[in-house]
Write a protein that holds these residues in place. Structure first.
Motif, PDB file in Angstrom:
ATOM      1  N   SER A 136       0.832  -1.200   0.000  1.00  0.00           N
ATOM      2  CA  SER A 136       0.000   0.000   0.000  1.00  0.00           C
ATOM      3  C   SER A 136       0.865   1.248   0.000  1.00  0.00           C
ATOM      4  CB  SER A 136      -0.909   0.001   1.228  1.00  0.00           C
ATOM      5  OG  SER A 136      -1.577   1.236   1.348  1.00  0.00           O
ATOM      6  N   ILE A 144      -5.952   0.096   4.239  1.00  0.00           N
ATOM      7  CA  ILE A 144      -5.771   0.032   2.787  1.00  0.00           C
ATOM      8  C   ILE A 144      -6.905   0.749   2.072  1.00  0.00           C
ATOM      9  CG2 ILE A 144      -4.564  -2.162   2.956  1.00  0.00           C
ATOM     10  CD1 ILE A 144      -7.168  -3.436   1.708  1.00  0.00           C
ATOM     11  N   ASP A 148      -7.533   0.588  -4.661  1.00  0.00           N
ATOM     12  CA  ASP A 148      -6.195   0.713  -5.228  1.00  0.00           C
ATOM     13  C   ASP A 148      -6.053  -0.305  -6.359  1.00  0.00           C
ATOM     14  OD1 ASP A 148      -3.439   0.496  -5.773  1.00  0.00           O
ATOM     15  OD2 ASP A 148      -2.908   1.030  -3.717  1.00  0.00           O
TER      16      ASP A 148
END
Length: 215
Positions: A136, A144, A148
């Motif tokens: 991350s 997190i 992503d």
């Protein structure tokens, strides 16, 4: 009995342990926890995972990441380790033929397996306390971002091909990260009550959960 061998990898030789039932119906490649904190393919969670997947019908391939055991090279923060796992997958599929591919990993290896799953066609992904924070941008101290892109594009991971097993007392990888990653993907999270990161005295529950969930 498992067979140990070495294959050529992107950073040199890769050490592998492989085992199989009489008539395998899948190929499973399994990634171990963080190399700089004692992780190897002989970790007890990894061998428990291997046994469950082999008993479910898979020819299994454990391997050591670069710099561990008989595998050459140096630790590469997950980048080279992703390439290592893909090299093992290519070897395993060449040896086994056109069988469905199962991917699996524990902790750091779970996060690597997620990265790999974006680059290969897989039938099943089994994650044990996956260490997403290792990759991350926010670092180890922050939750997190489940969106992503390095954690998987939308639609790649679903309840049909992925599940997570996590302990509710995990002091290393927060179970909330697994919930956060799994929720938008509708990926189920199996929680082992009373289990910490290495599932001491709870390995039989990990094996049972994997055996029940895998398909």
């Amino acid at each position: 009995m498992p067979q140990r061998l070495t294959i050529a990898g992107p950073a040199g030789a890769i050490e592998i342990a492989t085992d199989a039932p009489a008539n395998p119906t899948a190929v499973a490649v399994i990634a171990h926890p963080h190399p700089l904190f004692g992780g190897t393919m002989d970790n007890k969670v990894i061998t428990t995972l291997e046994r469950a997947m082999r008993e479910a019908g898979a020819a299994t391939y454990r391997f050591n990441f670069r710099g561990v055991g008989g595998t050459e090279g140096k630790h590469d923060e997950g980048r080279g380790e992703t390439d290592d796992m893909i090299a093992v997958i290519e070897h395993a599929l060449a040896a086994a033929g056109s069988l469905p591919l199962w991917l699996a990993g524990f902790s750091f290896g779970g996060a690597v397996a997620v990265r790999v799953s974006a680059r290969v066609a897989f039938a099943q992904l089994v994650l044990i306390a996956p260490g997403f924070r290792r990759f991350s941008d926010a670092g180890m101290g922050a939750p997190i971002d489940p969106n992503d892109p390095q954690f998987g594009a939308p639609g790649v991971h679903t309840n049909a091909n992925t599940f997570i097993v996590h302990g509710d007392l995990d002091e290393t990888v927060p179970v909330t990260d697994s919930f956060a990653w799994g929720a938008p993907r509708e990926v189920p999270v199996v929680v082992i009550p009373g289990a910490e990161h290495f599932f001491h005295r709870k390995l039989h529950l990990v094996r049972d959960a994997v055996s029940r969930m895998i398909r």
